[in-house]
Design an enzyme around this catalytic site. Structure first.
Site, PDB file in Angstrom:
ATOM      1  N   HIS A 198      -5.790   2.934  -4.178  1.00  0.00           N
ATOM      2  CA  HIS A 198      -5.799   3.269  -2.661  1.00  0.00           C
ATOM      3  C   HIS A 198      -6.162   4.662  -2.506  1.00  0.00           C
ATOM      4  O   HIS A 198      -5.607   5.175  -1.338  1.00  0.00           O
ATOM      5  CB  HIS A 198      -4.435   2.969  -2.307  1.00  0.00           C
ATOM      6  CG  HIS A 198      -4.403   2.574  -0.668  1.00  0.00           C
ATOM      7  ND1 HIS A 198      -5.367   2.074   0.009  1.00  0.00           N
ATOM      8  CD2 HIS A 198      -3.309   3.269   0.003  1.00  0.00           C
ATOM      9  CE1 HIS A 198      -4.964   2.123   1.444  1.00  0.00           C
ATOM     10  NE2 HIS A 198      -3.604   2.902   1.366  1.00  0.00           N
TER      11      HIS A 198
ATOM     12  N   ASP B  56       0.870  -1.334  -0.301  1.00  0.00           N
ATOM     13  CA  ASP B  56       0.165   0.160  -0.131  1.00  0.00           C
ATOM     14  C   ASP B  56       0.907   1.240   0.075  1.00  0.00           C
ATOM     15  O   ASP B  56       2.021   1.227   0.503  1.00  0.00           O
ATOM     16  CB  ASP B  56      -0.748   0.065   1.255  1.00  0.00           C
ATOM     17  CG  ASP B  56      -2.030  -1.155   1.050  1.00  0.00           C
ATOM     18  OD1 ASP B  56      -2.038  -1.886   0.479  1.00  0.00           O
ATOM     19  OD2 ASP B  56      -3.023  -0.721   1.917  1.00  0.00           O
ATOM     20  N   ASP B  57       0.414   2.364  -0.410  1.00  0.00           N
ATOM     21  CA  ASP B  57       0.829   3.682  -0.277  1.00  0.00           C
ATOM     22  C   ASP B  57       1.521   4.110  -1.113  1.00  0.00           C
ATOM     23  O   ASP B  57       2.321   5.335  -1.179  1.00  0.00           O
ATOM     24  CB  ASP B  57       1.366   3.882   1.130  1.00  0.00           C
ATOM     25  CG  ASP B  57       0.151   3.755   2.308  1.00  0.00           C
ATOM     26  OD1 ASP B  57      -0.805   3.546   1.945  1.00  0.00           O
ATOM     27  OD2 ASP B  57       0.516   3.962   3.429  1.00  0.00           O
TER      28      ASP B  57
ATOM     29  N   HIS C  64       3.734  -2.300   3.271  1.00  0.00           N
ATOM     30  CA  HIS C  64       3.648  -0.939   2.865  1.00  0.00           C
ATOM     31  C   HIS C  64       4.800  -0.493   2.040  1.00  0.00           C
ATOM     32  O   HIS C  64       5.918  -0.680   2.496  1.00  0.00           O
ATOM     33  CB  HIS C  64       3.420   0.072   4.038  1.00  0.00           C
ATOM     34  CG  HIS C  64       2.092   0.006   4.774  1.00  0.00           C
ATOM     35  ND1 HIS C  64       1.717  -1.048   5.570  1.00  0.00           N
ATOM     36  CD2 HIS C  64       1.003   0.822   4.331  1.00  0.00           C
ATOM     37  CE1 HIS C  64       0.622  -0.771   5.763  1.00  0.00           C
ATOM     38  NE2 HIS C  64      -0.063   0.514   5.015  1.00  0.00           N
TER      39      HIS C  64
HETATM   40 ZN    ZN Z   1      -2.511   3.115   3.046  1.00  0.00          ZN
END
Ligand code: ZN
Length: 482
Positions: free
Chosen positions: A343, A293-294, A437
């Protein structure tokens, strides 16, 4: 005449002085030889706004102290007993203080115990009791104790934090501990108070948070007494956590009745079309989906290197506003066979923003990804995992599948790559969806070992298209099978 009068007054004064002296002697004797005079109870009953809950108030007053205690009286005698036991324990502390007071002390001690119902609905009663004592401490300092519960009235018992996370493969209470500490730190920082991390670590643990308040269907509250986690001077600290980003861990009946929980689907392994001979069949193979993610971030290249070296696939849930900074990384993710997911544009919790903003967060990001890859994402991972019925409705509108996870590495909270590695390895099973992440160095450091070790254990590392098929459940929110 005047003179006689005055004699009489003197005579009376002398009489009353001796009476007072005698009384004092008796009092002193009582204090030295007998227990504290617990006084006589005066009991009142009051109705409350809840028709089956009454308040029993017990008042006592002597020259030494005053005591007012409110007991809630509910339809459940078991619950009444749990509450009364706590209140009476507080009272014992008070009377112990009176018995050990200095006889010279002229302060009149007091205790005031009251309760507050924060919610009573659907057979669940959430309430707190608190007592404020004045036991002659310096500077009129009063001490305060608080206890609280959320009861299942029919069963006559308190619901624990463990109960509301009972179905979760993830350690829900540990997650709550983490969020509670974060919130306390933020509050102390705002009040410019030195944070005692050792004290926080000691006090805020799953046992301390076993009881909770449920003020409404979307939050959990914990109260801390003055001095418990921060200097007493700042008073009572309360932490209210939203349940919207705990929903993944609350998929069970108890949580469902107490909070508004969106029920999540479980993914089922995808059987690829027969012509796709090169695809892996996760019905028979041990598949694991790593998700990042991110990103994209300065570390995306390193992640891609580690994956491509071992022929592993993964999924990247990108934040729209990061895309313009690393366009080549996005193209590489797509070209090397990984799934690109959405996201959001700027990472707000979707449960806190208006529909139009949510829509724009999704559309802008899908647009940016389409421009670079020629494909519109079908998977959406809501920022912070925050979901509610409204988010699910939006997924239907944009025809996407909401994707949570089944193995939570909490890598963002860890500076240790070996801790992250261990959480992945100990958490996975066939069908697992692991959240990591992008942009977090310890995770990038851990990845080569994670890939190597999983492959050695016979796992095939796949992207989400391979694990569950593209867009397997439009309008639904799903998590892994393990
Ligand atoms: Zn996130």
């Amino acid at each position: 005449m005047a003179r006689r009068y005055s004699d009489l007054t003197l005579w009376r004064a002398a009489l009353s002085l001796s009476t007072i002296a005698a009384l004092l002697a008796v009092l002193i004797a009582l204090r030295s030889f007998g227990p504290v005079d617990r006084g006589r109870d005066i009991v009142h009953w009051q109705v409350t706004k809840y028709k089956d809950i009454k308040t029993k108030t017990v008042e006592r007053a002597t020259s030494e102290y005053s005591s007012t205690i409110e007991y809630p009286v509910t339809p459940s005698s078991a619950i009444n007993a749990i509450i009364a036991k706590k209140i009476d324990a507080y009272s014992d502390v008070f009377f112990a203080a009176i018995e050990t007071r200095y006889p010279e002390s002229d302060r009149r001690f007091s205790q005031n115990t009251s309760y507050q119902i924060v919610r009573y609905a659907n057979g669940y009663l959430s309430l707190g009791v608190s007592t404020v004592r004045d036991v002659g401490l310096a500077e009129r300092v009063k001490t305060r104790d608080t206890a609280y519960w959320t009861f299942d009235v029919k069963k006559g018992k308190a619901i624990s934090l463990t109960d509301i996370f009972s179905s979760s493969p993830v350690d829900g209470p540990a997650r709550v501990v983490l969020y509670t500490k974060q919130s306390l730190r933020a509050k102390m920082k705002k009040s410019r108070i030195d944070i005692d991390n050792a004290l926080l670590d000691r006090v805020v643990n799953p046992a301390r948070l076993a009881n909770f308040l449920a003020p409404n269907s979307s939050s959990i509250r914990f109260d801390f007494t003055p001095g418990e986690v921060a200097p007493a001077s700042i008073g009572q600290l309360s932490v209210t956590l939203p349940t919207d980003n705990l929903q993944l861990f609350m998929q069970n009946d108890t949580a469902n009745k107490l909070f508004s929980v969106v029920s999540l689907g479980n993914v089922h392994a995808y059987t690829p079309p027969s012509q796709a001979d090169t695809s892996v069949n996760c019905d028979t193979a041990k598949c694991v989906a790593l998700t990042f993610d991110d990103g994209p971030s300065p570390y995306t290249g390193r992640l891609l290197d580690a994956l491509s070296k071992s022929g592993a696939h993964a999924t990247f849930f990108l934040i729209g506003q990061n895309i313009a900074r690393y366009p080549q990384a996005v193209q590489r993710i797509h070209e090397e066979g990984h799934t690109v997911g959405n996201h959001s544009w700027s990472h707000p919790s979707f449960t806190r923003i208006k529909d139009a903003a949510m829509r724009s967060e999704i559309d802008r990001t899908n647009g940016a990804i389409y421009k670079l890859t020629g494909q519109t994402p079908t998977f959406l991972r809501p920022p912070n995992g925050a979901i509610d019925a409204n988010v699910a409705k939006m997924l239907t509108a944009v025809n996407m599948t909401g994707m949570l996870w089944s193995v939570d590495t909490r890598d963002w909270a860890s500076r240790s790559s070996s801790a992250i590695y261990n959480r992945v390895i100990s958490g996975v099973g066939p069908g697992a969806i692991v959240i990591l992440h992008d942009g977090h160095k310890p995770s990038a450091d851990a990845l080569p070992r994670i890939v190597e070790s999983l492959q050695k254990d016979g796992y095939v590392l796949v992207n989400l298209d391979e694990l569950v098929g593209p867009n397997p459940a439009p309008g639904k929110i799903i998590s892994g099978t393990d």
